[in-house]
Design a protein around this motif. Structure first.
Motif, PDB file in Angstrom:
ATOM      1  N   HIS A   1      18.119  -9.117  -0.990  1.00  0.00           N
ATOM      2  CA  HIS A   1      17.750 -10.508   0.129  1.00  0.00           C
ATOM      3  C   HIS A   1      16.953 -10.215   1.193  1.00  0.00           C
ATOM      4  N   PHE A   2      18.351  -8.722   2.095  1.00  0.00           N
ATOM      5  CA  PHE A   2      17.665  -8.098   2.927  1.00  0.00           C
ATOM      6  C   PHE A   2      15.828  -7.117   2.804  1.00  0.00           C
ATOM      7  N   ALA A   3      16.240  -6.752   1.773  1.00  0.00           N
ATOM      8  CA  ALA A   3      14.598  -6.026   1.769  1.00  0.00           C
ATOM      9  C   ALA A   3      13.471  -7.254   1.356  1.00  0.00           C
ATOM     10  N   THR A   4      14.196  -7.767   0.605  1.00  0.00           N
ATOM     11  CA  THR A   4      12.940  -9.239   0.484  1.00  0.00           C
ATOM     12  C   THR A   4      12.347  -9.838   2.021  1.00  0.00           C
ATOM     13  N   ASP A   5      12.988 -10.076   2.496  1.00  0.00           N
ATOM     14  CA  ASP A   5      13.128 -10.594   4.154  1.00  0.00           C
ATOM     15  C   ASP A   5      12.139  -9.996   4.445  1.00  0.00           C
ATOM     16  N   LEU A   6      12.817  -7.882   4.718  1.00  0.00           N
ATOM     17  CA  LEU A   6      11.558  -6.928   5.546  1.00  0.00           C
ATOM     18  C   LEU A   6      11.066  -7.044   4.943  1.00  0.00           C
ATOM     19  N   LYS A   7      10.425  -7.152   3.494  1.00  0.00           N
ATOM     20  CA  LYS A   7       8.839  -6.981   3.062  1.00  0.00           C
ATOM     21  C   LYS A   7       8.389  -8.292   3.421  1.00  0.00           C
ATOM     22  N   GLU A   8       9.248  -9.499   3.736  1.00  0.00           N
ATOM     23  CA  GLU A   8       7.814 -10.658   4.401  1.00  0.00           C
ATOM     24  C   GLU A   8       7.613 -10.735   5.463  1.00  0.00           C
ATOM     25  N   LEU A   9       8.000  -9.491   6.727  1.00  0.00           N
ATOM     26  CA  LEU A   9       7.932  -9.669   7.345  1.00  0.00           C
ATOM     27  C   LEU A   9       7.396  -8.296   7.747  1.00  0.00           C
ATOM     28  N   SER A  10       6.823  -7.817   7.078  1.00  0.00           N
ATOM     29  CA  SER A  10       5.982  -6.589   6.708  1.00  0.00           C
ATOM     30  C   SER A  10       4.529  -6.907   6.343  1.00  0.00           C
ATOM     31  N   GLU A  11       4.249  -8.163   6.179  1.00  0.00           N
ATOM     32  CA  GLU A  11       3.476  -8.478   5.644  1.00  0.00           C
ATOM     33  C   GLU A  11       2.935 -10.302   6.643  1.00  0.00           C
ATOM     34  N   GLY A  12       3.099 -10.032   7.558  1.00  0.00           N
ATOM     35  CA  GLY A  12       3.007 -11.504   8.489  1.00  0.00           C
ATOM     36  C   GLY A  12       3.457 -13.006   8.144  1.00  0.00           C
ATOM     37  N   ARG A  13       4.602 -12.778   7.675  1.00  0.00           N
ATOM     38  CA  ARG A  13       4.915 -13.657   7.625  1.00  0.00           C
ATOM     39  C   ARG A  13       7.102 -13.679   8.485  1.00  0.00           C
ATOM     40  N   SER A  14       7.107 -14.944   8.580  1.00  0.00           N
ATOM     41  CA  SER A  14       8.268 -15.283   9.748  1.00  0.00           C
ATOM     42  C   SER A  14       9.358 -15.616   8.150  1.00  0.00           C
ATOM     43  N   ILE A  15      10.571 -15.257   8.363  1.00  0.00           N
ATOM     44  CA  ILE A  15      11.543 -15.821   7.799  1.00  0.00           C
ATOM     45  C   ILE A  15      12.816 -16.354   8.913  1.00  0.00           C
TER      46      ILE A  15
END
Length: 208
Positions: free
Chosen positions: A68-82
């Motif tokens: 979950h942690f890695a997925t959320d960081l990936k989302e942020l790195s691609e410009g999306r909010s979490i």
């Protein structure tokens, strides 16, 4: 939007990571700098490992919902909010908040295992290791856990000797050699803080 610049901040428990992070982001607008912390991804108590004496051990990489942690960081790195529910460290008097993190040009990632988790380490552009002597870290841990989390001294000392130090030696300290910057924090970290703030400013407002 360009790929955000990701700074990872790690170190042993009591090294001063959280204080360093708080002071680092002071003065920066949330539109330009955002943070994500490993502490918000602890698994529930019923999923934590138990040591030979029947005590819960929260100081193992398995204690964290790493995926979950890695997925959320990936989302942020691609410009999306979490969105993520705050972890309250099993404090029954604390009301969990819903944390909203928006992507930004600079993302700060903080946690003791962030260099150990391969999927997270691969996303980090600059690795910072906050270092402190063992007795200094223990003093800070005692103060924090007694004042903020309501643990008694014997409990803190038991966990430090049986959980925290073995974990530090195996899963955290070896990555010190991979860090781009090691920040000594036995007394203060003012010089390193100044350097990092300047680096963040350069990423927010790059020279033309």
């Amino acid at each position: 939007m360009e790929k955000p610049y990701i700074i990872g901040i790690t170190g042993g428990s009591g090294s001063g990571k959280t204080r360093f992070l708080k002071q680092l982001i002071e003065g920066f607008d949330g539109r330009y700098v955002t943070c994500i912390s490993q502490d918000d991804y602890y698994r529930p108590r019923e999923y934590q490992l138990v040591d030979k004496n029947g005590e819960l051990n929260f100081d193992r990489p398995e204690s964290i919902d790493y995926e979950h942690f890695a997925t959320d960081l990936k989302e942020l790195s691609e410009g999306r909010s979490i969105k993520k529910e705050e972890y309250t460290f099993n404090n029954p008097n604390a009301e969990a908040k819903t944390l909203v993190r928006k992507s930004a040009p600079v993302i700060l990632v903080e946690g003791i295992f962030i260099f150990h988790y391969k999927k997270i380490a691969e996303l980090i552009d600059l690795k910072i290791f906050i270092d402190a002597r063992d007795y200094v870290k223990l003093q800070r841990r005692l103060k924090r856990d007694r004042e903020e989390r309501g643990y008694d001294a014997d409990d803190v000392l038991y966990k430090y000797e049986n959980h925290i130090m073995p974990s530090y030696q195996k899963y955290i300290e070896p990555y010190k050699e991979e860090a781009d910057l090691v920040v000594p924090n036995n007394k203060d970290f003012d010089k390193a803080l100044h350097v990092l703030k300047a680096a963040i400013q350069s990423k927010i407002m790059p020279s033309s």
